[in-house]
Design an enzyme around this catalytic site. Structure first.
Site, PDB file in Angstrom:
ATOM      1  N   SER A   1       0.825  -1.204   0.000  1.00 21.35           N
ATOM      2  CA  SER A   1       0.000   0.000   0.000  1.00 21.35           C
ATOM      3  C   SER A   1       0.862   1.258   0.000  1.00 21.35           C
ATOM      4  CB  SER A   1      -0.970  -0.039   1.182  1.00 21.35           C
ATOM      5  OG  SER A   1      -1.983   0.915   1.005  1.00 21.35           O
TER       6      SER A   1
ATOM      7  N   ASP B   1      -0.926   7.027  -3.493  1.00 19.09           N
ATOM      8  CA  ASP B   1      -0.015   6.147  -2.757  1.00 19.09           C
ATOM      9  C   ASP B   1       0.396   4.991  -3.681  1.00 19.09           C
ATOM     10  OD1 ASP B   1      -2.426   4.728  -2.724  1.00 19.09           O
ATOM     11  OD2 ASP B   1      -1.955   3.760  -0.816  1.00 19.09           O
TER      12      ASP B   1
ATOM     13  N   ASP C   1      -0.328   1.784  -4.151  1.00 23.54           N
ATOM     14  CA  ASP C   1      -1.258   0.890  -4.854  1.00 23.54           C
ATOM     15  C   ASP C   1      -2.486   1.620  -5.399  1.00 23.54           C
ATOM     16  OD1 ASP C   1      -2.280   1.242  -2.263  1.00 23.54           O
ATOM     17  OD2 ASP C   1      -3.273  -0.707  -2.261  1.00 23.54           O
TER      18      ASP C   1
ATOM     19  N   ASP D   1      -4.984   3.444  -4.126  1.00 27.02           N
ATOM     20  CA  ASP D   1      -6.328   3.526  -3.543  1.00 27.02           C
ATOM     21  C   ASP D   1      -6.550   4.845  -2.801  1.00 27.02           C
ATOM     22  OD1 ASP D   1      -4.681   2.827  -1.426  1.00 27.02           O
ATOM     23  OD2 ASP D   1      -6.005   1.262  -0.634  1.00 27.02           O
TER      24      ASP D   1
HETATM   25 MG    MG Z   1      -3.004   2.116  -0.429  1.00 28.25          MG
END
Ligand code: MG
Length: 402
Positions: free
Chosen positions: A46, A186, A188, A190
């Site tokens: 993440s 960020d 990944d 999301d």
């Molecule tokens: Mg993330």
């Protein structure tokens, strides 16, 4: 290495594996929901630094698995007894195939013509959002300047978390280029944090309140979901626009699952998480970008001016060190001392001051500390709240500090 390991394990148990290569977490979640697959696995840390990695497991409905399922899975891993199927699964490679996700995103753009006239700087922080947000906006004809857009798991450009201290370069380029907006994701993809046209990094909950304000105008009475530590700006807008606010425990999974359960329109977190149910009820940085662009275009006003219309509050977040094993003891002391004043124990202890402010004390889930959040309409009121509650928390922790 992690991909090959997890793929081999799944195949050995007789499952088919569809390898989509590099994609964002929200794209994977959308694809799991809209295909016949029974689960998805995202290999990512993440927003965390490069030395970390992990698996985000997605259920067949395209949302992260509930905590109970995760715990069950962890127990299986620790049991360390594995059987193999005599009929291994099939592996297919569909690298980067996210067309239906992309189409759905594009269908949420309100005014293509006006979107074309914007100039936007996008800092994907060497993460996989380079495959979605800049691509979408360029397709719409927007002038996009990409920074840190070479995907690299070592994250050479900046720390992967889109926090103000990591977004200096983005702010500077937005100013230099006289751009309308800056967007930071960020690792990944999301989360999304936005920089206004003056180069100021805007807090996630103010952006959330702006999106909320826009959506409630066209969807009166809709439900909005947010964790209990979110700014009052979100509850004030809900009140003003006759939306129904639903508070949850802290964590993206709590917000996602509550959006679905309550049939809510929107969910959001202060860290830059926006969940838009008509798209897919998960945290998605690219849909956040679409909704912010829609707001700018529809109002024909600069982003900073749109945010200026929102009510202002003063908030602080503090960390109070506390030994892991002493956290629940300290929280119990606080519960006793604050008896009769507590307005919620949904996640920690919350005390509200009749719409003029609130305080929340939570035990951190990952670190040896208690978190103290406080917010008020004026700086003086905030100071009064802190002067009362900080000593109370320090006292409850006592000599069990680290
Ligand atoms: Mg993330």
């Amino acid at each position: 290495m992690l991909l090959e390991g997890v793929a081999a394990g799944l195949l050995a148990r007789g499952n088919d594996v569809d390898d989509r290569g590099l994609i964002t977490t929200p794209a994977l979640e959308f694809m799991v929901k809209n295909t016949p697959y029974s689960a998805g696995i995202m290999i990512t840390a993440s927003h965390n630094p490069p030395e970390y990695n992990g698996f985000k497991v997605v259920d067949s409905d395209g949302i992260e698995i509930p905590r109970a399922k995760e715990e069950k899975m962890e127990l299986l891993i620790h049991r360390d007894r594995w059987g193999a199927s005599y009929q291994p699964g099939r592996r297919v490679i569909n690298e980067g195939r996210i067309e239906s996700y992309f189409e759905k995103l594009e269908s949420q753009v309100l005014a293509r013509d006006a979107t074309q006239n914007l100039k936007i700087v996008i800092d994907t922080g060497n993460g996989v959002a380079a495959l979605t947000t800049p691509k979408l906006l360029r397709k719409l004809g927007t002038r996009v300047i990409g920074i840190n857009d070479a995907i690299d798991g070592e994250f050479p450009g900046r720390n992967s978390e889109p926090r103000p201290e990591n977004l200096g370069a983005l702010s500077k380029i937005v100013r230099e280029e006289e751009a309308d907006l800056g967007i930071a994701h960020d690792g990944d993809g999301d989360r999304a944090i936005f920089v206004d046209e003056t180069g100021t990094v805007q807090p996630g909950d103010r952006t959330l309140a702006l999106v909320e304000d826009e959506l409630l105008r066209s969807h009166p009475g809709a439900k909005i979901v947010t964790p209990i530590n979110t700014s009052m700006v979100v509850s004030e807008i809900a009140k003003k626009r006759k939306g129904k606010l639903v508070l949850t425990r802290v964590g993206s999974i709590e917000v996602s699952r509550t959006v679905v359960k309550e049939g809510a329109l929107l969910g959001g977190e202060e860290n830059g998480g926006i969940f838009y149910a008509p798209h897919h009820p998960v945290r998605d940085g690219t849909i956040a970008a679409v909704l912010v662009v829609n707001a700018i275009v529809r109002n024909r006003r600069p982003f900073s001016k749109l945010l200026d219309r929102l009510p202002r509050f003063h908030m602080v977040k503090e960390k109070i060190p506390c030994k892991e094993e002493a956290k629940s003891h300290a929280m119990n002391i606080l519960k006793t001392r604050l008896k009769g004043r507590i307005s919620s124990t949904l996640d920690g202890i919350r005390v509200d001051f009749e719409g003029r402010g609130w305080v929340l004390i939570r035990a951190s889930g990952t670190e040896p500390l208690l978190r103290l959040y406080a917010e008020a309409k004026t700086k003086n009121r905030l100071q009064e709240i802190l002067d009362e509650f900080r000593p109370l928390v320090l006292n409850a922790v006592g000599d069990r500090r680290l």
